[in-house]
Every structure is written in C-alpha cells, then in structure tokens.
Design an enzyme around this catalytic site. Structure first.
Site, PDB file in Angstrom:
ATOM      1  N   GLY A  66       0.823  -1.201   0.000  1.00  0.00           N
ATOM      2  CA  GLY A  66       0.000   0.000   0.000  1.00  0.00           C
ATOM      3  C   GLY A  66       0.854   1.246   0.000  1.00  0.00           C
ATOM      4  O   GLY A  66       2.055   1.184   0.288  1.00  0.00           O
ATOM      5  N   GLY A  71      -0.415   2.919   7.358  1.00  0.00           N
ATOM      6  CA  GLY A  71      -0.510   2.159   8.604  1.00  0.00           C
ATOM      7  C   GLY A  71       0.052   0.753   8.535  1.00  0.00           C
ATOM      8  O   GLY A  71      -0.263  -0.077   9.379  1.00  0.00           O
ATOM      9  N   THR A  73       3.248  -0.241   8.986  1.00  0.00           N
ATOM     10  CA  THR A  73       4.118  -0.437  10.145  1.00  0.00           C
ATOM     11  C   THR A  73       3.288  -0.549  11.414  1.00  0.00           C
ATOM     12  O   THR A  73       3.519  -1.425  12.261  1.00  0.00           O
ATOM     13  CB  THR A  73       5.095   0.753  10.278  1.00  0.00           C
ATOM     14  OG1 THR A  73       5.734   0.955   9.022  1.00  0.00           O
ATOM     15  CG2 THR A  73       6.133   0.497  11.350  1.00  0.00           C
ATOM     16  N   GLU A 289     -15.536   7.240 -14.358  1.00  0.00           N
ATOM     17  CA  GLU A 289     -16.447   6.176 -13.912  1.00  0.00           C
ATOM     18  C   GLU A 289     -17.898   6.559 -14.154  1.00  0.00           C
ATOM     19  O   GLU A 289     -18.711   5.701 -14.511  1.00  0.00           O
ATOM     20  CB  GLU A 289     -16.212   5.854 -12.429  1.00  0.00           C
ATOM     21  CG  GLU A 289     -14.856   5.244 -12.133  1.00  0.00           C
ATOM     22  CD  GLU A 289     -14.521   4.029 -12.993  1.00  0.00           C
ATOM     23  OE1 GLU A 289     -15.415   3.194 -13.218  1.00  0.00           O
ATOM     24  OE2 GLU A 289     -13.370   3.940 -13.460  1.00  0.00           O
TER      25      GLU A 289
HETATM   26  P1  ADP Z   1       3.307   2.997   6.593  1.00  0.00           P
HETATM   27  O1  ADP Z   1       4.083   1.947   7.320  1.00  0.00           O
HETATM   28  O2  ADP Z   1       2.160   2.425   5.829  1.00  0.00           O
HETATM   29  O3  ADP Z   1       4.116   3.928   5.770  1.00  0.00           O
HETATM   30  P2  ADP Z   1       2.855   3.986   9.238  1.00  0.00           P
HETATM   31  O4  ADP Z   1       2.277   2.800   9.908  1.00  0.00           O
HETATM   32  O5  ADP Z   1       4.300   4.258   9.474  1.00  0.00           O
HETATM   33  O6  ADP Z   1       2.583   3.924   7.677  1.00  0.00           O
HETATM   34  O7  ADP Z   1       1.996   5.265   9.660  1.00  0.00           O
HETATM   35  C1  ADP Z   1       2.573   6.417  10.238  1.00  0.00           C
HETATM   36  C2  ADP Z   1       1.661   6.987  11.314  1.00  0.00           C
HETATM   37  O8  ADP Z   1       0.432   7.455  10.732  1.00  0.00           O
HETATM   38  C3  ADP Z   1       1.238   5.971  12.332  1.00  0.00           C
HETATM   39  O9  ADP Z   1       2.169   5.863  13.370  1.00  0.00           O
HETATM   40  C4  ADP Z   1      -0.100   6.546  12.828  1.00  0.00           C
HETATM   41  O10 ADP Z   1       0.095   7.590  13.746  1.00  0.00           O
HETATM   42  C5  ADP Z   1      -0.669   7.134  11.572  1.00  0.00           C
HETATM   43  N1  ADP Z   1      -1.519   6.165  10.861  1.00  0.00           N
HETATM   44  C6  ADP Z   1      -1.299   5.639   9.643  1.00  0.00           C
HETATM   45  N2  ADP Z   1      -2.269   4.783   9.296  1.00  0.00           N
HETATM   46  C7  ADP Z   1      -3.133   4.741  10.328  1.00  0.00           C
HETATM   47  C8  ADP Z   1      -4.342   4.024  10.584  1.00  0.00           C
HETATM   48  N3  ADP Z   1      -4.854   3.170   9.681  1.00  0.00           N
HETATM   49  N4  ADP Z   1      -4.979   4.227  11.766  1.00  0.00           N
HETATM   50  C9  ADP Z   1      -4.472   5.089  12.677  1.00  0.00           C
HETATM   51  N5  ADP Z   1      -3.342   5.789  12.494  1.00  0.00           N
HETATM   52  C10 ADP Z   1      -2.666   5.636  11.338  1.00  0.00           C
END
Ligand code: ADP
Length: 475
Positions: A66, A71, A73, A289
């Site tokens: 994605g 989210g 990580t 669409e």
């Molecule tokens: P990715 O790994 O997909 O690049 P991260 O998990 O590092 O994204 O997201 C960074 C921050 O953004 C998280 O620590 C959180 O604070 C916020 N965040 C991202 N996605 C979500 C989610 N689905 N729900 C709540 N907070 C989120």
C-alpha cells in the site's frame, strides 16, 4: 527512536519487547479487512502449538502492500502487541548501503536473534530496496543487494515454520519484487492496505483525536469529507497541527477553526503538490467512472450497475460494477456493441468534462478494439464481412507471429469494418453523454462526496433527482 527500542548485536534491527509495545488493533483504524486478514497470525503467535493442533496452516511471511503512511508499520506492530510477542524491525534500505557481505550477514544475525526470541515478528519495511527482482538495474552496487536478497531467501526457507517466527514485510511496489520472494513458504500472503475511504478517515481521526482535548464544535465526519486522498499519516498530522494552532492561540480545547487552519497549512506545505495531484486525479476518475455508468444505465441490454466507486483498490483507480442480469456470457451482438459503448464512456466523459484524457482510458480502448475485432473476425457478426471466420485465435502467435491466411485486400476490409464498429459506438456514447450532461455531473459530484454509490443512488440520479443519502454500511 522511541523509548524501549534498542540496537543489539551486529544487526541494525531494532527490537521492541512485549512490555513496551503498547500498540493494538484499536490504534489502527479504517482498514478492517486488513486487520481481519492478519488476525490469524495473532492467533498463531499467541500459541503456536495449539494453533497447529487445531489444524491451522502455519503462516510464515506476509507482505503488506500500500501507499506510504497508510498504517502498514502500525499494523505490524499491532500484531505483535495483540499477541504480546517481541517485534524486530529493520528497513530494506538499511541493508543496501553496506559493504559487500555485510547486508547478508545482517540478515543472518537478525534471523538468529529472532529465533532466540520466538514466537516473534520480524518486520522489514521498504522490502523493495532489497527485494527488487534480480538482474534489474545496472550492475555495480547490485551485487550487494542480490547477496542480501539471496540470504533473505535462504533464511526464509531455512527456519521451520513452526518455530514461531513470522516475517512481515511492507512495500508500496509489489510489482517490482523478485518473484522468488512471493513463492509458497515465503511471502505467500498479501495484505492490501490502501488509502482510507471516507468512513475510514473518520475512524482514523477519532483514534487520533482521543489524544488531544477536542472542542464540542469539531465534527470528525465533516473533516473526513474534506480530506479525500489523505493517508492515515496525513490525518495524524492534521490532528497534530490543529493542536499546535490551538496551543499557539492559548486555547484549552482544539476547535474546528484550528482544524481548518491546519488543513490549509497542510495543503499549502511541501506535501501540497502531491495532494493537489491526487485531488485532480480523483476528479478525473469520478468523471471517467460516471461516463461508464451513465452509458451502462442508458443502454437497454447492458447489465445492471449495482455500484460505482472511485476508491483506489489495487492498481485500478476506480470501478463500475455491473452484475449480469442472467447467467450468460456476453455473446449477443447487440450486447457486445453496447459493451464497446460502455468502454468508451469513460474516455468520452473525460474529454467532455475535464478537457483532457488520462491514461486510465487506454485499457478500455484496447478492450473495445479487441471486442470489435472478435466480432468481425471470429464471431461472424459483421454484416458486410459475413459469417466467415477470418482468423483463428488458437493459431495466433503459434510460430511467433499471427498466421496470415487472408489476403491483403480482405485484411483491409476487416480493418475498415472494425474501425466502423468502433466509430459508430463511439459516436453513440458521445451523443448519449452530451444529452445527459446533468446526470454525469450529478454522479460525479456524488462520487466526490461519497466515493462509492449504490444502485439506489444511481437510480435516483438517472431519474433526474438528487441521490439519497448513502445507506450506512454501504461505504
Ligand atoms: P506505513 O508503514 O504504511 O508507511 P505507518 O504505519 O508508518 O505507515 O503510519 C505512520 C503513522 O500514521 C502511524 O504511526 C499513525 O500515527 C498514523 N496512521 C497511519 N495509518 C493509520 C491508521 N490506519 N490508523 C491510525 N493511524 C494511522
């Protein structure tokens, strides 16, 4: 780094043990499907032997795919948090800038450490940095990367799945990964973590708004509506910036005006360009669409349209879902002609309403052309060419090229006939969309507001009414 994370051994990986990882599924919002998919892994990590006795297929590698900030990580940490197991994390880019041999030995160390702490999770962020398919690129520094990748493959094959180590990796480019990584027993499960839809954004905002004192006038649903294209990270940032505005204004509560200012700031900041582009792309997709859907609704033989969405899923930008009315293949001539018109609808809507065409239409075009070609050359559906079969698809390409069994002159007639079918259907679509501009506009607006609309809302629009509010649960 955050408190509690520490470096160990030669590995650059950081370990977070079960006592200081407090992230749970409650912290991850707006991606219920992804959570459901990884739930099994939590069950496994909680009690690997019991899981096996119950006959569960033991997971080993999970690939989260994605865009950044959605989210991935966070979800990986939540798996560890829910199961109360240690969490090792490393980024693919940490492996690559090293001397030859170092990356590979770091991989080895990391797995060795993880096995000592099992059950546990190893999280590899940006796996594409090491996992790009081998032989890509221009040699040189690639040797190191390939060695690292090979070591990773060796490790993944080497440990017993029952040892209780689960490897979770994240990427926004699954398409560039070496196919060897995706084989059974390696990263054979993929979990899509996309940008949140309108309800997802509301839920994510609610998660982050819990952490700050919020004024009574703040409405998460309204903020969600005004933040299309925002990732979870963007939304967390929005709440943070709003809190900073409120603090600067010496307020005790963060109010809607603070959120509005924060949104403006984010839109004008360095992130702005990609967001404006996302917003433009979203508008194009909505028109595209709507074009498909309005044509599908106006033509008598087309399958009913039960849903239209501009939520990006996988690699497609948007989708118009048609359900076949009866269980038949589209084998009738009228219906095939209408299908060609529907395929053109997206492109024509972009032409008429946006004034420029995106590449999103190119796949529609090749499908329309293929359909018209089959009608003429294989199904005998052309009046002027008759019922003769001019081309046998089974033989096509058998000796590298298409077998030429027809004369040049006939070939020209075939081409002209295909062209004429396409032109006729194109003109029909264009006329229909010009006559129904109001419906295209209305549907586009509804899509921009709600992202997904259902059959009832589509019918309202086609009847010339304003669409009803979405049923809850539809989005
Ligand atoms: P990715 O790994 O997909 O690049 P991260 O998990 O590092 O994204 O997201 C960074 C921050 O953004 C998280 O620590 C959180 O604070 C916020 N965040 C991202 N996605 C979500 C989610 N689905 N729900 C709540 N907070 C989120």
């Amino acid at each position: 780094g955050k408190g509690g994370a520490f470096s160990f051994g030669k590995s650059k990986a950081r370990m977070m043990d079960e006592t200081n990882n407090t992230v749970t599924f409650a912290d991850v919002a707006g991606c219920d499907e992804a959570k459901e998919e990884v739930n099994e892994i939590v069950d496994f990590l909680k009690d690997p032997t019991k899981f096996q006795k119950l006959g569960g297929r033991i997971p080993r590698g999970v690939l989260m795919v994605g865009p950044p900030g959605t989210g991935k990580t966070l979800l990986a940490r939540a798996i560890a948090g829910e199961a109360k197991v240690p969490f090792f994390s490393i980024s693919g880019s940490d492996f690559v800038e090293m001397f030859v041999g170092v990356g590979a030995s770091r991989v080895r160390d990391m797995f060795e450490n993880a096995k000592k702490h099992s059950p546990c999770i190893i999280f590899i962020d940006e796996i594409d940095a090491v996992g790009r398919h081998r032989g890509a690129g221009m040699g040189g520094g690639n040797d190191e990367r390939e060695q690292t990748l090979n070591q990773l493959l060796v490790e993944m094959d080497g440990f017993e799945a029952s040892s209780g180590v689960i490897v979770v990796a994240a990427t926004n480019r699954a398409d560039v990964l070496d196919k060897a990584l995706l084989r059974p027993g390696r990263f054979d499960r993929q979990v899509m973590v996309g940008l949140p839809d309108i309800r997802g954004r509301e839920q994510i905002l609610n998660v982050h708004m819990r952490k700050v004192p919020i004024g009574a006038d703040v409405k998460a649903d309204i903020l969600a509506r005004g933040t299309p294209g925002f990732s979870g990270a963007d939304l967390a940032n929005l709440v943070n910036e709003a809190a900073l505005f409120a603090a600067r204004r010496s307020k005790r509560l963060v109010e809607m005006s603070d959120f509005e200012d924060a949104k403006d700031k984010i839109y004008m900041g360095p992130e702005r360009k990609s967001m404006v582009m996302r917003e433009e792309e979203r508008r194009n997709t909505a028109y595209h669409e709507s074009g498909h859907a309005v044509i599908a609704k106006l033509l008598p033989k087309a399958d009913p349209v039960h849903k239209v969405t501009i939520m990006p899923r996988g690699y497609a930008l948007g989708l118009t879902w048609q359900l076949p009315e009866h269980d038949v293949l589209s084998g009738y001539k009228d219906k095939m002609l209408e299908e060609i018109s529907i395929l053109f609808g997206g492109r024509i809507a972009e032409e008429l309403f946006v004034g420029q065409m995106s590449t999103g239409a190119s796949n529609d075009f090749s499908r329309a052309t293929k359909l018209a070609r089959s009608m003429v050359t294989r199904f005998g559906m052309s009046d002027s060419m008759g019922v003769m079969v001019y081309e046998d698809s089974e033989n096509e390409g058998f000796f590298g090229g298409a077998t030429k069994t027809i004369s040049e002159a006939t070939q020209q007639k075939v081409d002209a006939e295909i062209r004429s079918i396409l032109d006729t259907q194109y003109a029909l679509s264009r006329r229909l969309l010009e006559e129904n501009r109001d419906k295209v506009e209305k549907m586009t607006r509804a899509l921009l507001d709600w992202e997904t609309i259902d059959a009832d809302q589509i019918n309202d629009i086609m009847a010339g009414h304003e669409p009803r509010e979405p049923k809850s649960g539809v989005l």
